[in-house]
Scaffold this active site. Sequence first.
Site, mmCIF file in Angstrom:
data_model
loop_
_atom_site.group_PDB
_atom_site.id
_atom_site.type_symbol
_atom_site.label_atom_id
_atom_site.label_comp_id
_atom_site.label_asym_id
_atom_site.label_seq_id
_atom_site.Cartn_x
_atom_site.Cartn_y
_atom_site.Cartn_z
ATOM 1 N N GLY A 267 -4.783 -2.342 5.433
ATOM 2 C CA GLY A 267 -3.951 -3.437 4.922
ATOM 3 C C GLY A 267 -4.528 -4.806 5.237
ATOM 4 N NE ARG A 268 -5.936 -4.491 11.497
ATOM 5 C CZ ARG A 268 -5.384 -3.306 11.600
ATOM 6 N NH1 ARG A 268 -4.290 -3.013 10.908
ATOM 7 N NH2 ARG A 268 -5.912 -2.361 12.375
ATOM 8 C CE LYS B 25 -3.609 1.823 2.980
ATOM 9 N NZ LYS B 25 -4.433 1.534 4.157
ATOM 10 C CG HIS C 81 -3.089 -36.676 16.884
ATOM 11 N ND1 HIS C 81 -3.207 -37.959 17.383
ATOM 12 C CD2 HIS C 81 -4.126 -36.516 16.017
ATOM 13 C CE1 HIS C 81 -4.262 -38.547 16.816
ATOM 14 N NE2 HIS C 81 -4.827 -37.692 16.004
ATOM 15 C CD GLU D 131 -1.280 -4.843 11.881
ATOM 16 O OE1 GLU D 131 -0.175 -5.404 11.927
ATOM 17 O OE2 GLU D 131 -1.781 -4.439 10.830
ATOM 18 C CD GLU E 283 9.455 -6.120 6.908
ATOM 19 O OE1 GLU E 283 9.118 -5.002 6.440
ATOM 20 O OE2 GLU E 283 9.323 -6.411 8.115
ATOM 21 C CE LYS F 50 6.078 -1.482 10.255
ATOM 22 N NZ LYS F 50 5.074 -0.854 9.405
HETATM 23 O O1 F6P Z 1 3.126 -3.972 9.906
HETATM 24 C C1 F6P Z 1 2.033 -3.192 9.758
HETATM 25 C C2 F6P Z 1 1.532 -2.965 8.373
HETATM 26 O O2 F6P Z 1 1.315 -1.594 8.219
HETATM 27 C C3 F6P Z 1 0.241 -3.725 8.137
HETATM 28 O O3 F6P Z 1 -0.872 -3.151 8.672
HETATM 29 C C4 F6P Z 1 0.245 -3.836 6.657
HETATM 30 O O4 F6P Z 1 -0.660 -4.823 6.279
HETATM 31 C C5 F6P Z 1 1.689 -4.163 6.390
HETATM 32 O O5 F6P Z 1 2.405 -3.404 7.343
HETATM 33 C C6 F6P Z 1 2.184 -3.921 4.989
HETATM 34 O O6 F6P Z 1 2.118 -2.591 4.582
HETATM 35 P P1 F6P Z 1 2.268 -2.162 3.072
HETATM 36 O O7 F6P Z 1 1.137 -2.754 2.292
HETATM 37 O O8 F6P Z 1 2.204 -0.668 3.075
HETATM 38 O O9 F6P Z 1 3.591 -2.662 2.560
#
Ligand code: F6P
Length: 522
Positions: free
Chosen positions: A268-269, A208, A385, A354, A214, A512
């Site tokens: 995002g979620r 987003k 199990h 979250e 990452e 972060k």
């Molecule tokens: O770690 C938090 C977060 O902002 C989430 O809410 C989101 O889904 C994720 O990082 C990834 O964010 P982006 O889509 O901006 O890379």
Amino acid sequence: MALKNINPTTTDSWRKLTNHFNDIKNINIKDLMKHENRKENFSLEFNDLEVDFSKNRITKETIDLLVELAKEVGLKEAIESQFLGEEINVTEGRAVLHTALRSTSDDPVYIDGKNIKPQIQSALRKIKSFSNKVISGKWKGYTGKSITDIVNIGIGGSDLGPDMIVESLQFYKNQLTTHFVSNIDGDHVSEVIKKLNPETTLFVIVSKTFTTQETITNSETIKNWFLKSATIFDIPKHFVAVSTNLVAVDNFGIDKNNVFPMWNWVGGRFSLWSAVGLSISLSVGFDNYKALLEGAEEMDMHYRNENFDKNMPVILALISIWYNNFYLAETEAVLPYSQYLKKLPDYLQQAIMESNGKGVDRNGETIDYQTGTIVWGSTGTNMQHAFMQLVHQGTKLIPADFIGYKESLYGLTDHHKKLMANYHGQIAALAFGKSKEEVHLELKFSGDQDKIAKLLPFKVFEGNRPSNSILFDKLTPHSLGKLIALYEHKIYTQGILWNIYSYDQFGVELGKELAKKLLNTH
Ligand code: F6P
């Protein structure tokens, strides 16, 4: 209309609930189940879905009082505010409109005076036409070959939702192989890369913000690997992006025609219903992706229109609050009896924790009652199990959601009969347990009198352990959409009752920031 701002523990209904809890806290599910029509009165049906909540430590009065609480804190108005696109994500100044993404109605939804429905429809058309081209083999890579592999690069909501859905809908998958790269751990991306041929792989970068460490690091690593065999002019054939940050996407070298939109009014979620779900549409085809959205919309309408005492997400949210805030249960288990749903608990951990892991209320005041539940789980029967020992005989109260399907997909009826016998067996064992008397008789009839004194206490199951049964006819894209929307609405309902903001996530920032600082100083 602003969300109400009420500390739930100061309400009349909370006071009544506290008294009621003191009256019934030692109630036993076994006794409750003896009441006539218990199951009928404590379960809800909605087309292909049945939610049975009869095996809980609740009475009709419990539900009535919880519903009263929901009314007192303005849940109805809060639901309307969300659907109408009001800025309910106050701390980030945003509307929250994942429901608009799956709405097929012509009713407009306005953000800043502009109807957003046309943008949503146009994004869906773009997803459809792109998916069709790739799946049919018409979309060619830089050496003229069709695409065989899709790699979704993203993290959090830009990874967990699509990954979970693609895994859950494997039965409906086409010939493309889909991979997910998320972790900053270079071994993750390396393991994925080693399976790929750059000539036939399509990379979908989902971010987003397009600033997430990452995702950007993994994308750069992959681009460098790709450029070992191709040139920058080949990038448009192999890299597409889903983002709100068009400038950063452009800087990365992605063709503007290959950018799928994201919007600030989708968290995002809660974004798998947007172009973030592109890898879903690529993996199972647009029609199945659309059916997923339609299933979610069915649940949206149920949530928006149904009375609280007949409203599945509301009832599940209220029962969860009952355990969390009155019995002080700390965790909840999610136990799908389908191997396809093995990634559901991970997905729900982000969605739930979250969203509702907040210690400050909508007034900005520190909260002195319990909020967000810890959610965890795994698939049945494997988990029987593994951790179920603790759920059956441990010292903790762990309410559980059992998710099952009446029919299996491949039709191995013998397996499915056994699977569902275990499903119902576990629910019954948790609820009814096995008394001293029963164990005594069992040992006596086994013929070994000595064992009675030695083993009796260890073989007793005290029971009275609550669960909900969430039972669908069959795992389809449509029913999966409905299931996910059920949990999404449960989350918001709980956030409203706890007087917190469910749609921000400032708690992920500090770590972060510190990681960035450390990187800059070393
Ligand atoms: O770690 C938090 C977060 O902002 C989430 O809410 C989101 O889904 C994720 O990082 C990834 O964010 P982006 O889509 O901006 O890379």
